[in-house]
Design a protein around this motif. Structure first.
Motif, PDB file in Angstrom:
ATOM      1  N   ASP A   9       0.864  -1.328  -0.091  1.00  0.00           N
ATOM      2  CA  ASP A   9       0.014  -0.041   0.036  1.00  0.00           C
ATOM      3  C   ASP A   9       0.938   1.203  -0.041  1.00  0.00           C
ATOM      4  O   ASP A   9       1.616   1.398   1.001  1.00  0.00           O
ATOM      5  N   VAL A  10       0.796   1.984  -0.857  1.00  0.00           N
ATOM      6  CA  VAL A  10       1.544   3.266  -1.108  1.00  0.00           C
ATOM      7  C   VAL A  10       0.856   4.477  -0.966  1.00  0.00           C
ATOM      8  O   VAL A  10      -0.374   4.589  -1.623  1.00  0.00           O
ATOM      9  N   LEU A  11       1.271   5.521  -0.158  1.00  0.00           N
ATOM     10  CA  LEU A  11       0.446   6.722  -0.141  1.00  0.00           C
ATOM     11  C   LEU A  11       1.564   7.762  -0.757  1.00  0.00           C
ATOM     12  O   LEU A  11       2.649   7.726  -0.631  1.00  0.00           O
ATOM     13  N   ILE A  35      -2.573   2.265  -4.185  1.00  0.00           N
ATOM     14  CA  ILE A  35      -1.979   3.660  -4.270  1.00  0.00           C
ATOM     15  C   ILE A  35      -2.972   4.566  -3.863  1.00  0.00           C
ATOM     16  O   ILE A  35      -4.322   4.876  -4.582  1.00  0.00           O
ATOM     17  N   ARG A  36      -2.728   5.272  -2.673  1.00  0.00           N
ATOM     18  CA  ARG A  36      -3.798   6.224  -2.075  1.00  0.00           C
ATOM     19  C   ARG A  36      -2.882   7.656  -2.230  1.00  0.00           C
ATOM     20  O   ARG A  36      -1.721   7.677  -2.439  1.00  0.00           O
ATOM     21  N   CYS A  48      -2.632   8.197   7.047  1.00  0.00           N
ATOM     22  CA  CYS A  48      -2.058   7.276   7.794  1.00  0.00           C
ATOM     23  C   CYS A  48      -2.745   6.547   8.860  1.00  0.00           C
ATOM     24  O   CYS A  48      -2.686   5.511   9.336  1.00  0.00           O
ATOM     25  N   LYS A  51      -5.408   4.186   7.772  1.00  0.00           N
ATOM     26  CA  LYS A  51      -4.909   2.790   7.299  1.00  0.00           C
ATOM     27  C   LYS A  51      -3.246   2.992   6.973  1.00  0.00           C
ATOM     28  O   LYS A  51      -2.969   3.900   6.193  1.00  0.00           O
ATOM     29  N   PRO A  53       0.166   3.004   5.425  1.00  0.00           N
ATOM     30  CA  PRO A  53       0.821   2.645   4.348  1.00  0.00           C
ATOM     31  C   PRO A  53       2.035   1.669   4.456  1.00  0.00           C
ATOM     32  O   PRO A  53       2.565   1.821   5.689  1.00  0.00           O
ATOM     33  N   ASP A  54       2.410   1.021   3.683  1.00  0.00           N
ATOM     34  CA  ASP A  54       3.771   0.309   3.574  1.00  0.00           C
ATOM     35  C   ASP A  54       4.915   1.216   3.244  1.00  0.00           C
ATOM     36  O   ASP A  54       6.033   0.915   3.341  1.00  0.00           O
ATOM     37  N   ILE A  56       5.679   5.714   1.589  1.00  0.00           N
ATOM     38  CA  ILE A  56       5.110   6.779   1.450  1.00  0.00           C
ATOM     39  C   ILE A  56       6.079   7.564   0.573  1.00  0.00           C
ATOM     40  O   ILE A  56       7.198   7.637   0.871  1.00  0.00           O
ATOM     41  N   ILE A  85       7.873   3.239   8.750  1.00  0.00           N
ATOM     42  CA  ILE A  85       7.070   3.509   7.494  1.00  0.00           C
ATOM     43  C   ILE A  85       8.381   4.005   6.567  1.00  0.00           C
ATOM     44  O   ILE A  85       8.565   5.169   6.963  1.00  0.00           O
TER      45      ILE A  85
END
Length: 134
Positions: A9-11, A35-36, A48, A51, A53-54, A56, A85
């Motif tokens: 999961d990428v922010l 992707i957020r 964050c 949820k 992310p893995d 950023i 993170i």
């Protein structure tokens, strides 16, 4: 593409919609499934909390909360999981003062704009290859 990024999961935190869109597209091409997006550091912190992310990807120069303030806020948390993170700054800055401040605050890597697939893949792979833990 590859399954190397399955489940990650990428922010993306970037105030410029065009630049944010380029980052999202690049991540999609590389095979990141989730992707957020956030428009500044404050939105990024809220994302964050919603949820974790893995990874950023974050711009430095944003209003009202810039990337360095976001990074410092994230690294100050009591939660080891949150503090660990990986954060990669996307920036046009290469001034030594900004770089020093970001490193002191705990950034994991930099990508100097313009973003390319190769730079993104190389930096992300290097960040994920490093052992984590404070």
């Amino acid at each position: 593409m590859t399954d190397a990024y399955d489940g990650i999961d990428v922010l993306v935190i970037e105030d410029d919609e065009f630049q944010r869109g380029l980052s999202v597209q690049a991540l999609q091409v590389l095979g990141f499934p989730v992707i957020r997006e956030a428009g500044d550091g404050e939105e990024g912190l809220k994302a964050c909390v919603a949820k974790l992310p893995d990874l950023i990807l974050c711009d430095i120069e944003m209003e009202p909360m810039d990337g360095i303030a976001f990074l410092k806020a994230l690294r100050r948390t009591k939660s080891n999981v949150v503090r660990e993170i990986p954060i990669v700054f996307l920036t046009s800055h290469n001034e030594s003062e900004t770089v020093r401040e970001a490193i002191a605050a705990g950034v994991d890597a930099f990508i100097i704009k313009p973003l390319t697939l190769k730079k993104l893949k190389d930096r992300v792979d290097a960040v994920f290859a490093r052992p984590r833990g404070f």
